[in-house]
Design a protein around this motif. Structure first.
Motif, PDB file in Angstrom:
ATOM      1  N   ASP A   1      -9.712  56.813  56.568  1.00  0.00           N
ATOM      2  CA  ASP A   1      -8.771  56.991  57.678  1.00  0.00           C
ATOM      3  C   ASP A   1      -9.306  57.941  58.740  1.00  0.00           C
ATOM      4  OD1 ASP A   1      -7.018  55.262  56.477  1.00  0.00           O
ATOM      5  OD2 ASP A   1      -5.709  56.816  55.647  1.00  0.00           O
ATOM      6  N   ARG A   2      -9.984  59.009  58.324  1.00  0.00           N
ATOM      7  CA  ARG A   2     -10.488  59.988  59.287  1.00  0.00           C
ATOM      8  C   ARG A   2     -11.578  59.385  60.173  1.00  0.00           C
ATOM      9  NH1 ARG A   2     -15.051  62.946  56.720  1.00  0.00           N
ATOM     10  NH2 ARG A   2     -15.374  62.018  54.662  1.00  0.00           N
ATOM     11  N   TRP A   3     -12.355  58.456  59.622  1.00  0.00           N
ATOM     12  CA  TRP A   3     -13.393  57.793  60.416  1.00  0.00           C
ATOM     13  C   TRP A   3     -12.764  56.812  61.400  1.00  0.00           C
ATOM     14  CZ3 TRP A   3     -16.456  56.369  55.395  1.00  0.00           C
ATOM     15  CH2 TRP A   3     -16.985  57.539  54.840  1.00  0.00           C
ATOM     16  N   ILE A   4     -11.737  56.104  60.934  1.00  0.00           N
ATOM     17  CA  ILE A   4     -11.020  55.178  61.817  1.00  0.00           C
ATOM     18  C   ILE A   4     -10.399  55.937  62.980  1.00  0.00           C
ATOM     19  CG2 ILE A   4      -9.059  53.594  61.979  1.00  0.00           C
ATOM     20  CD1 ILE A   4      -9.623  52.839  59.036  1.00  0.00           C
ATOM     21  N   GLU A   5      -9.803  57.086  62.684  1.00  0.00           N
ATOM     22  CA  GLU A   5      -9.195  57.908  63.737  1.00  0.00           C
ATOM     23  C   GLU A   5     -10.252  58.372  64.733  1.00  0.00           C
ATOM     24  OE1 GLU A   5      -6.417  61.926  64.229  1.00  0.00           O
ATOM     25  OE2 GLU A   5      -7.018  61.223  62.231  1.00  0.00           O
ATOM     26  N   TYR A   6     -11.431  58.738  64.236  1.00  0.00           N
ATOM     27  CA  TYR A   6     -12.523  59.150  65.118  1.00  0.00           C
ATOM     28  C   TYR A   6     -12.895  58.000  66.063  1.00  0.00           C
ATOM     29  CZ  TYR A   6     -17.114  60.692  66.710  1.00  0.00           C
ATOM     30  OH  TYR A   6     -18.178  61.043  67.500  1.00  0.00           O
ATOM     31  N   VAL A   7     -13.046  56.793  65.507  1.00  0.00           N
ATOM     32  CA  VAL A   7     -13.418  55.630  66.318  1.00  0.00           C
ATOM     33  C   VAL A   7     -12.352  55.344  67.367  1.00  0.00           C
ATOM     34  CG1 VAL A   7     -13.804  53.136  66.277  1.00  0.00           C
ATOM     35  CG2 VAL A   7     -14.865  54.590  64.535  1.00  0.00           C
ATOM     36  N   GLN A   8     -11.096  55.388  66.970  1.00  0.00           N
ATOM     37  CA  GLN A   8     -10.016  55.115  67.914  1.00  0.00           C
ATOM     38  C   GLN A   8     -10.003  56.130  69.056  1.00  0.00           C
ATOM     39  OE1 GLN A   8      -6.788  55.144  65.080  1.00  0.00           O
ATOM     40  NE2 GLN A   8      -6.756  52.911  64.919  1.00  0.00           N
ATOM     41  N   ASN A   9     -10.198  57.392  68.728  1.00  0.00           N
ATOM     42  CA  ASN A   9     -10.235  58.424  69.763  1.00  0.00           C
ATOM     43  C   ASN A   9     -11.426  58.239  70.695  1.00  0.00           C
ATOM     44  OD1 ASN A   9      -7.901  59.717  68.886  1.00  0.00           O
ATOM     45  ND2 ASN A   9      -9.009  61.094  67.508  1.00  0.00           N
ATOM     46  N   LYS A  10     -12.565  57.851  70.122  1.00  0.00           N
ATOM     47  CA  LYS A  10     -13.774  57.615  70.942  1.00  0.00           C
ATOM     48  C   LYS A  10     -13.538  56.453  71.909  1.00  0.00           C
ATOM     49  CE  LYS A  10     -18.279  58.377  71.688  1.00  0.00           C
ATOM     50  NZ  LYS A  10     -19.303  58.426  70.648  1.00  0.00           N
ATOM     51  N   ILE A  11     -12.885  55.393  71.429  1.00  0.00           N
ATOM     52  CA  ILE A  11     -12.602  54.246  72.295  1.00  0.00           C
ATOM     53  C   ILE A  11     -11.666  54.658  73.428  1.00  0.00           C
ATOM     54  CG2 ILE A  11     -11.467  51.990  72.411  1.00  0.00           C
ATOM     55  CD1 ILE A  11     -12.504  51.490  69.550  1.00  0.00           C
ATOM     56  N   ARG A  12     -10.639  55.420  73.103  1.00  0.00           N
ATOM     57  CA  ARG A  12      -9.712  55.884  74.149  1.00  0.00           C
ATOM     58  C   ARG A  12     -10.452  56.723  75.196  1.00  0.00           C
ATOM     59  NH1 ARG A  12      -6.534  57.306  69.475  1.00  0.00           N
ATOM     60  NH2 ARG A  12      -4.985  55.679  69.044  1.00  0.00           N
ATOM     61  N   LYS A  13     -11.316  57.606  74.733  1.00  0.00           N
ATOM     62  CA  LYS A  13     -12.033  58.507  75.630  1.00  0.00           C
ATOM     63  C   LYS A  13     -12.995  57.749  76.537  1.00  0.00           C
ATOM     64  CE  LYS A  13     -15.039  62.592  75.557  1.00  0.00           C
ATOM     65  NZ  LYS A  13     -15.747  63.575  74.686  1.00  0.00           N
ATOM     66  N   MET A  14     -13.672  56.719  76.000  1.00  0.00           N
ATOM     67  CA  MET A  14     -14.705  55.996  76.748  1.00  0.00           C
ATOM     68  C   MET A  14     -14.191  54.674  77.319  1.00  0.00           C
ATOM     69  SD  MET A  14     -17.017  58.222  76.071  1.00  0.00           S
ATOM     70  CE  MET A  14     -18.495  57.504  76.741  1.00  0.00           C
TER      71      MET A  14
END
Length: 204
Positions: free
Chosen positions: A181-194
């Motif tokens: 879950d923590r990796w998925i959250e990281y990916v989602q945040n990265k997508i939002r940011k970029m």
């Protein structure tokens, strides 16, 4: 047509199946191809729980399908594709090449292979003369490369891929390869940011 592979990916969802290293015989493949042509099949794609391009004469088989009026697509890691195969690939509807990382040490960790540079080399080879093939990239996000999503996207677009899709590792065989879950959250945040930096017509 084979469960064998020239990679040993840490995220492979067909790990136990690949241990059999089975191949269809040439006789079976040739009969199957003729049956598909005779039935008027419109299209096939070559994929696997293995790597389709390690089958001997795979390019001859695809040429026969195309000559028989069948559209062909290929999903491959690209390692066994040689210059002599490029004419066959250019006759295909599309080819999707697996890419893994922009960092060589991570690539080796994921695939167990040493062909780092080859993962981004095929588009330019295929398109250096007239070709109608769509050349796409596929990247499975796993515990090693999940934080590289944007960097892998940029590398694929810069390499000339028509598109790149990202697929989260799926744990079909219960071996613990899923994304935490923590990796998925990281990916989602990265997508939002970029988000505004992606060409959304070329990625999912």
């Amino acid at each position: 047509w084979t469960s064998n592979c020239n990679y040993d990916c840490t995220h492979c969802s067909y790990g136990s199946r690949r241990q059999t290293t089975n191949y269809l015989t040439n006789k079976v493949i040739e009969k199957l191809i003729q049956d598909l042509i005779d039935m008027g099949c419109k299209a096939v794609y070559l994929s696997g729980g293995g790597e389709p391009t390690i089958v001997k004469k795979w390019d001859v088989y695809t040429d026969k399908l195309v000559s028989g009026g069948v559209e062909v697509a290929l999903i491959t890691n690209g390692v066994a594709v040689r210059d002599k195969h490029l004419d066959s690939i250019r006759k295909m509807n599309y080819i999707a090449v697996s890419v893994y990382s922009t960092k060589e040490n991570r690539y080796k960790e994921i695939t167990g292979s040493k062909f780092f540079d080859q993962q981004f080399s095929l588009p330019k080879k295929i398109n250096n003369c007239k070709s109608y093939s769509i050349v796409g990239a596929r990247c499975v996000l796993n515990k090693t490369n999940y934080d590289e999503l944007y960097e892998i996207y940029c590398a694929a677009i810069d390499a000339g891929f028509d598109y790149i899709i990202f697929i989260p590792a799926v744990d079909y065989e219960g071996t613990g390869i899923f994304l935490e879950d923590r990796w998925i959250e990281y990916v989602q945040n990265k997508i939002r940011k970029m988000f505004d930096k992606f060409d959304h017509s070329r990625t999912n």
